[in-house]
Design an enzyme around this catalytic site. Structure first.
Site, mmCIF file in Angstrom:
data_model
loop_
_atom_site.group_PDB
_atom_site.id
_atom_site.type_symbol
_atom_site.label_atom_id
_atom_site.label_comp_id
_atom_site.label_asym_id
_atom_site.label_seq_id
_atom_site.Cartn_x
_atom_site.Cartn_y
_atom_site.Cartn_z
ATOM 1 N N TYR A 56 27.098 63.693 -10.273
ATOM 2 C CA TYR A 56 26.054 63.371 -9.302
ATOM 3 C C TYR A 56 24.920 62.607 -9.974
ATOM 4 O O TYR A 56 23.848 63.146 -10.281
ATOM 5 C CB TYR A 56 25.505 64.637 -8.647
ATOM 6 C CG TYR A 56 26.474 65.389 -7.774
ATOM 7 C CD1 TYR A 56 27.660 64.808 -7.325
ATOM 8 C CD2 TYR A 56 26.203 66.695 -7.382
ATOM 9 C CE1 TYR A 56 28.547 65.512 -6.525
ATOM 10 C CE2 TYR A 56 27.077 67.402 -6.574
ATOM 11 C CZ TYR A 56 28.244 66.813 -6.155
ATOM 12 O OH TYR A 56 29.120 67.511 -5.357
ATOM 13 N N LEU A 208 27.206 70.835 7.699
ATOM 14 C CA LEU A 208 26.574 70.213 8.854
ATOM 15 C C LEU A 208 27.136 68.814 9.117
ATOM 16 O O LEU A 208 26.511 68.010 9.808
ATOM 17 C CB LEU A 208 25.052 70.148 8.655
ATOM 18 C CG LEU A 208 24.347 71.502 8.602
ATOM 19 C CD1 LEU A 208 22.881 71.337 8.241
ATOM 20 C CD2 LEU A 208 24.495 72.249 9.933
#
Length: 318
Positions: A56, A208
């Protein structure tokens, strides 16, 4: 915030914080000072579970590394929090993964992660992706050695099948898997029986649907350059139209429960099993607080089943 147990004894907050998007995936890295405030705020809100990874790193040329951000911010709270990071892949130019799970590479990756995270151990160390040509038993053996050495306390697998889970667990018990699971992507439910059988927790990646289930986006949504959502069909006018029934469902339930749509989406996941822990990501303090509040939104078994039946109908499973 209430706690949950993953696998053989890893206690974490019922909602964790996925830190990836702070430096990766959603365009240029966010302002570091602001992200430090968000992570600190999460600790104050009762979050104890923070997720990052070796790969990341910002792709905007700034080389802002997520593990550095997480490690620097959480250092004062290290005895109060659990940190998960990942190993095993790098990105190919133009897309796709390069796999490297040789024992010496795993150990080198871990040492680099420990340095960035400013800690002497990782609480949960995931194999980020499994190489189809690899040998999961060999990787599991290395994980067992690292646990014995105290450099990691638990290990896990990300985006895997039942066969890989069973083979890995037979060599060194797996604490958690991290698979995509949300109201829109439910294939991971096929793994529930084996996870229950082997006492393995599920950490839900993209709970989500990259923000779609917050009901905050419409056909006019504009994403910054580099934000992957700008290329996703889900966020187009057609994508929103095809999933409008799901948005209507969670908005209706949110109004009934005096909650936010995102909280309903997360509460439904947590209500499915006591060993499920979602890790929604955000760059915004208010969203982090809202997501954490999902742990206080309780759906009954009947409500969870009702929502499940509606999702089946929307997806054509009924």
């Amino acid at each position: 915030m209430e706690k949950r147990i993953l696998g053989n004894g890893l206690e974490v907050s019922a909602v964790g914080l996925g830190c990836m998007g702070m430096t990766h995936t959603f365009g240029a890295a966010a302002d570091k000072t602001e992200m430090i405030k968000v992570i600190q705020g999460a600790v104050e809100q009762g979050y104890t579970f923070f997720d990052t990874a070796e790969v990341y790193v910002s792709d905007d040329g700034s080389d802002e590394h997520n593990e550095d951000l997480v490690g620097t911010t959480l250092k004062p709270y290290r005895d109060k929090v659990k940190i998960a990071t990942k190993f095993g892949i790098s990105f190919k130019p133009g897309g796709g993964f390069l796999y490297d799970t040789r024992p010496e590479k795993i150990r080198a990756s871990l040492e680099t992660s420990l340095r960035r995270l400013q800690t002497d151990h990782v609480d949960l160390y995931y194999l980020h992706r499994y190489d189809p040509d690899g040998h999961i038993e060999d990787i599991a053996e290395v994980m067992g050695q690292l646990i014995q050495e105290g450099k990691i306390l638990h290990w896990g697998l990300s985006i895997v099948t039942e066969d890989i889970i069973r083979r890995a667990h037979a060599v060194c018990p797996v604490t958690a898997i991290q698979n995509i699971y949300s109201m829109l992507e439910r294939d991971t439910e096929n793994l529930f029986p084996v996870l229950e059988e082997l006492n393995i927790g599920l950490v839900t990646h993209c709970p989500l649907a990259k923000g779609f289930l917050t009901a905050a986006y419409d056909k006019n949504a504009v994403f910054p350059e580099g934000d992957w959502r700008g290329r996703m069909e889900l966020f187009t006018e057609d994508g929103i139209r095809r999933h409008q029934a799901v948005l209507d469902l969670i908005q209706s339930k949110a109004a009934e429960k005096h909650a936010a749509p995102a909280q309903i989406s997360l509460a439904w996941l947590m209500g499915k099993k006591p060993w499920i822990v979602p890790i929604p990501g955000t760059r915004k303090m208010e969203r982090m607080i809202e997501n954490g509040g999902a742990a206080e939104v309780h759906l009954t078994a009947a409500e969870i089943a009702e929502i499940g039946r509606a999702l089946d109908a929307f997806s054509g499973k009924e």
